[in-house]
Design a protein around this motif. Structure first.
Motif, mmCIF file in Angstrom:
data_model
loop_
_atom_site.group_PDB
_atom_site.id
_atom_site.type_symbol
_atom_site.label_atom_id
_atom_site.label_comp_id
_atom_site.label_asym_id
_atom_site.label_seq_id
_atom_site.Cartn_x
_atom_site.Cartn_y
_atom_site.Cartn_z
ATOM 1 N N ASP A 75 28.460 63.547 34.259
ATOM 2 C CA ASP A 75 29.410 64.727 34.577
ATOM 3 C C ASP A 75 29.117 65.880 33.719
ATOM 4 O O ASP A 75 29.421 65.771 32.594
ATOM 5 N N SER A 91 30.112 69.064 34.445
ATOM 6 C CA SER A 91 31.014 70.001 35.261
ATOM 7 C C SER A 91 31.881 70.934 34.379
ATOM 8 O O SER A 91 32.254 71.916 34.396
ATOM 9 N N SER A 92 31.673 70.439 32.845
ATOM 10 C CA SER A 92 32.461 71.359 31.914
ATOM 11 C C SER A 92 31.575 72.526 31.606
ATOM 12 O O SER A 92 32.336 73.591 30.924
ATOM 13 N N GLY A 97 26.254 73.685 37.858
ATOM 14 C CA GLY A 97 27.712 73.931 38.131
ATOM 15 C C GLY A 97 28.020 75.381 37.153
ATOM 16 O O GLY A 97 29.109 75.307 36.770
#
Length: 536
Positions: free
Chosen positions: A309, A311-312, A336
């Motif tokens: 992940d 996405s941060s 992202g």
């Protein structure tokens, strides 16, 4: 002298020494997480208060060891919490930081120690399969006692130190030497550090073949870090994965110093591997990830990317090579990222000359290096050379007034050696290099240094080194060797040349291709015509 309480209350635009920056961070974000060193099976986390105490203790130990204000200290180690403590601690004690490339050989590191007359060195233990203190000792002829070094502090990275010398100290043992008296002395030293004191000397290979020491004052170093962090809109909620090496301006002045000014968490990474980087992005919720374009290409192409992940992530800063528009678009869509910017700098300006802004278009980011950082000016002279002037320009080259005068003219303009263009909005585009320097994996490589080394190999009459395209590193070196006509020349092979260079030059400097030729192309003056070699 700066009062401790006053320095802690300074707004960021008035901080002009690293002790001020650290004290301010400890006051503004006392319980905020300053460092998360979560690599190699460790999980060490410090608040800004705890980091400040570590730095103060290291500074006190340096004072106990006899370090005087203005003396130089070499740091030859990878990205860990120890580097941050050592770097800030040296400056807290009034010393001058001298970073050394982790890819250097023992001989190259020893040369920096001798040229700066450094009485102290902070050196990695076992790193990438080599014990660096042993390499340093071997380069010194088997003993460090004949060098300027009085103290070597070993960074604990595994392995067992084999060199026998009374100057070697283990990290924890060294910190234990701090006393109440030296801790108080450290605070007085930190108070006395001024904006116009020398903060660091970063060595960059020169076109003459001899590396040049770039001397930067505290105010110059902090001006760059402040402008970089302001442009990236960093704050204490950010978590910064610093995979750019601390020995480079990208990891030091655009890395952990920026975090110290803006309160962002420092997450160091000693050895870049895509999977490890993605693991840290996920586990630490990383928001800021600067790096060379190759870093982002490998992340995007990693087969394991879907397992993490990411996405941060919100901000990426890249540069040091051409950045294709498609790469910028993929960084935004596939990783992202909200913001991708490119920048241009050189060590002589603490790494800061121009940068794109968060609001710039993908085409501007990909095709230009942006506009001048706050505090800097850029112009193009009549020959097309890029000139820079302003708050980040170095004080000069170490012990080299002649080259300093050649590089910084009487009006304060620094001659970069790069050829470029400015568009109507002031965005800079680098079009060529006046010098033969090429960039390999984000590191500047100067052919003259390699050619001078090759000249010491028997059987070599002359040589010419150029940069050639490489899919992974951007550029790598290719050496054309003109061999002598005697028996040694006839016996010379590319493998023999490569073997000769192994302990003479760092890996990123060693040519990846070697071609033996009977003659090099020359002009009427007898000078090698490198454009002809590039055209082959």
């Amino acid at each position: 002298m700066t009062n401790t309480a006053q320095s802690s209350n300074l707004p960021v635009d008035e901080v002009d020494t690293t002790p001020q920056a650290l004290r301010r961070a400890a006051r503004l974000w006392p319980d905020g997480e300053a460092v998360a060193d979560v690599q190699s099976g460790e999980d060490v986390r410090w608040t800004w208060t705890e980091l400040a105490e570590q730095v103060r203790t290291f500074a006190a130990a340096l004072i106990e060891a006899g370090l005087q204000p203005g003396e130089r200290v070499l740091v030859w180690a990878p990205n860990t919490r120890h580097w941050v403590v050592a770097g800030l601690g040296i400056q807290y004690a009034g010393g001058v930081l001298v970073p050394a490339n982790t890819r250097y050989t023992g001989a190259e590191a020893l040369e920096l120690i001798e040229r700066t007359n450094a009485p102290v060195a902070v050196v990695a233990g076992d790193f990438l399969g080599a014990e660096r203190i042993s390499q340093l000792t071997e380069a010194a002829g088997g003993s460090l006692n004949g060098t300027p070094l009085k103290v070597v502090v070993r960074v604990p990275l595994g392995g067992t130190e084999t060199a026998t010398s009374d100057v070697i100290n283990e990290w924890d043992s060294f910190l234990d030497t701090a006393t109440d008296a030296s801790l108080q002395a450290a605070e007085r030293r930190a108070d006395a550090v001024g904006a116009c004191d020398v903060a660091d000397i970063l060595f960059t290979s020169g076109t003459t073949g001899k590396s040049k020491g770039v001397v930067a004052l505290h105010k110059q170093t902090l001006a760059g870090s402040r402008a970089w962090g302001s442009n990236g809109e960093l704050d204490a909620s950010d978590r910064y994965l610093v995979l750019n090496p601390f020995f480079h301006t990208f990891g030091y002045k655009a890395g952990f110093l920026v975090c110290t000014l803006f309160g962002a968490r420092i997450v160091p990474l000693a050895v870049y591997k895509p999977v490890e980087a993605m693991r840290l992005v996920e586990s630490e919720k990383i928001t800021v990830l600067p790096g060379a374009p190759t870093i982002f290409s490998t992340l995007l192409d990693a087969p394991e990317r879907a397992d993490f992940d990411l996405s941060s992530l919100r901000l990426a800063v890249t540069g040091a090579a051409i950045v294709p528009v498609v790469l910028v678009e993929r960084m935004q869509s596939d990783l992202g990222l909200d913001t991708v910017v490119t920048a241009y700098g050189l060590t002589e300006c603490s790494g800061f000359v121009t940068t794109c802004r968060p609001e710039d278009s993908d085409e501007t980011v990909a095709n230009t290096c942006g506009r001048a950082f706050e505090g800097m000016e850029v112009r193009i002279d009549e020959s097309g050379e890029v000139l820079a002037r302003g708050a980040m320009v170095m004080a000069g080259y170490l012990d080299d007034p002649e080259n300093t005068a050649k590089t910084i003219d009487t009006d304060g303009w620094l001659h970069t050696g790069d050829v470029g263009e400015l568009d109507s909005q002031g965005n800079l585009r680098i079009t060529d290099r006046l010098k033969d320097m090429y960039i390999s994996g984000g590191f500047n490589v100067y052919p003259a240094e390699i050619e001078q080394t090759l000249a010491r190999l028997r059987g070599v009459t002359d040589s010419a080194v150029i940069g050639i395209a490489d899919e992974r590193l951007g550029e790598v070196g290719k050496a054309f060797i003109q061999r002598s006509t005697d028996e040694e020349g006839k016996a010379l092979t590319p493998d023999a040349v490569a073997e000769f260079l192994i302990d003479k030059l760092a890996g990123f400097k060693r040519p990846r291709e070697i071609e033996i030729v009977d003659a090099l192309p020359r002009n009427a003056m007898g000078k090698v015509v490198k454009p002809e070699l590039r055209g082959r």
